[in-house]
Design a protein around this motif. Structure first.
Motif, PDB file in Angstrom:
ATOM      1  N   PHE A 114      -0.045  -4.726  -6.114  1.00 24.60           N
ATOM      2  CA  PHE A 114      -0.769  -4.395  -4.890  1.00 24.60           C
ATOM      3  C   PHE A 114      -0.934  -5.574  -3.935  1.00 24.60           C
ATOM      4  CE2 PHE A 114      -4.851  -3.921  -2.566  1.00 24.60           C
ATOM      5  CZ  PHE A 114      -4.483  -2.865  -1.745  1.00 24.60           C
ATOM      6  N   ALA A 148       0.825  -1.217   0.000  1.00 29.78           N
ATOM      7  CA  ALA A 148       0.000   0.000   0.000  1.00 29.78           C
ATOM      8  C   ALA A 148       0.852   1.257   0.000  1.00 29.78           C
ATOM      9  CB  ALA A 148      -0.930  -0.008   1.212  1.00 29.78           C
ATOM     10  N   ASP A 183      -8.796   4.422   0.634  1.00 31.20           N
ATOM     11  CA  ASP A 183      -7.547   3.672   0.753  1.00 31.20           C
ATOM     12  C   ASP A 183      -7.691   2.560   1.786  1.00 31.20           C
ATOM     13  OD1 ASP A 183      -6.220   5.340  -1.071  1.00 31.20           O
ATOM     14  OD2 ASP A 183      -5.577   6.715   0.496  1.00 31.20           O
ATOM     15  N   GLU A 194       3.137  -3.222 -11.102  1.00 36.74           N
ATOM     16  CA  GLU A 194       1.773  -2.846 -11.445  1.00 36.74           C
ATOM     17  C   GLU A 194       1.555  -2.960 -12.948  1.00 36.74           C
ATOM     18  OE1 GLU A 194      -1.253   0.976 -10.803  1.00 36.74           O
ATOM     19  OE2 GLU A 194       0.862   1.089 -10.232  1.00 36.74           O
TER      20      GLU A 194
END
Length: 241
Positions: free
Chosen positions: A171, A127, A145, A196
């Motif tokens: 993630f 995160a 979030d 990602e």
């Protein structure tokens, strides 16, 4: 839930070498991180959970036997989830931190919890890119979030109505014990979640490179023109570069 002092070197560990809590190894006298971890484990109920904040070094350090303690805790299948958080979340320190989630029973589905069997599995969540700067030195996690992190964990754990869990490149990654062994028992989420995924804009690579190269050439030409103009103006003022 706990937020113990990070990297505490003044905890008088040399006086506690024979403490019964050190089932997975004697923590170094110069750092209390794994004394805290084993303290929490010691006080867990058979189906209990512990969630706590620690410095990122706890996920990878091999100094003074910390790596061996972490390995023993992993081999005991106690690590349920690891979350790497962004820096600048605290007013007292700028260092980034991580969240540990431990449980003594990853197969508690037969009990009242109804969670799935997660034995020999650990969820990693990276995160670090989440959060919003509220000033130059402080960051806050938004409700969205926090929901992204918690919903991912709940889905992976098998909570009712939490939806289906899927790995998300960059993630979240559900890793088995063998994969963690391959990474030397390091628990840093960035090692597991991968890069990602970049959305494909549909433009062929060769065409994109030709377009970007032409744009860069025009920018270089404009830069040269501006440089010449500045030199000319300075020369008119009696200055040479």
């Amino acid at each position: 839930l706990a937020n113990p002092p990070f990297n505490d070197s003044d905890w008088r560990g040399e006086l506690l070498k024979d403490d019964k809590r050190w089932v997975y190894g004697v923590p170094p006298a110069g750092n209390a991180n794994f004394a805290w971890v084993q303290h929490f484990i010691h006080h867990l109920a058979p189906d209990g959970y512990a969630g706590f904040v620690l410095a990122n070094g706890s996920m990878a350090s091999n100094q003074s036997g910390e790596g061996d303690i972490r390995k023993a805790i992993i081999e005991a299948d106690l690590v349920d989830c690891m979350v790497a958080l962004p820096g600048q979340l605290f007013y007292s320190t700028q260092i980034p931190v991580c969240l540990w989630f431990l449980t003594k029973n990853k197969n508690d589905g037969a009990g009242k919890s109804g969670f799935r069997d997660r034995r020999k599995q650990t969820l990693f969540i990276d995160a670090r890119k989440l959060g919003t700067l509220i000033d130059r030195v402080h960051r806050e996690l938004t409700d969205a979030d926090i929901a992204k992190i918690t919903s991912t964990y709940h889905a992976w754990r098998g909570d009712k109505n939490a939806g289906k869990y899927e790995d998300v490149a960059g993630f979240a990654k559900s890793a088995d014990l063998d994969l963690i062994k391959q990474h030397g028992y390091v628990l840093t989420p960035g090692r597991y979640v991968g890069a990602e995924e970049v959305e494909d804009d549909g433009e062929p690579f060769e065409e994109k490179m030709t377009r970007l190269t032409a744009t860069l050439r025009d920018q270089f030409a404009e830069s040269a023109r501006l440089e010449a103009e500045i030199r000319k103006n300075l020369a008119g003022l009696g200055y040479e570069i």
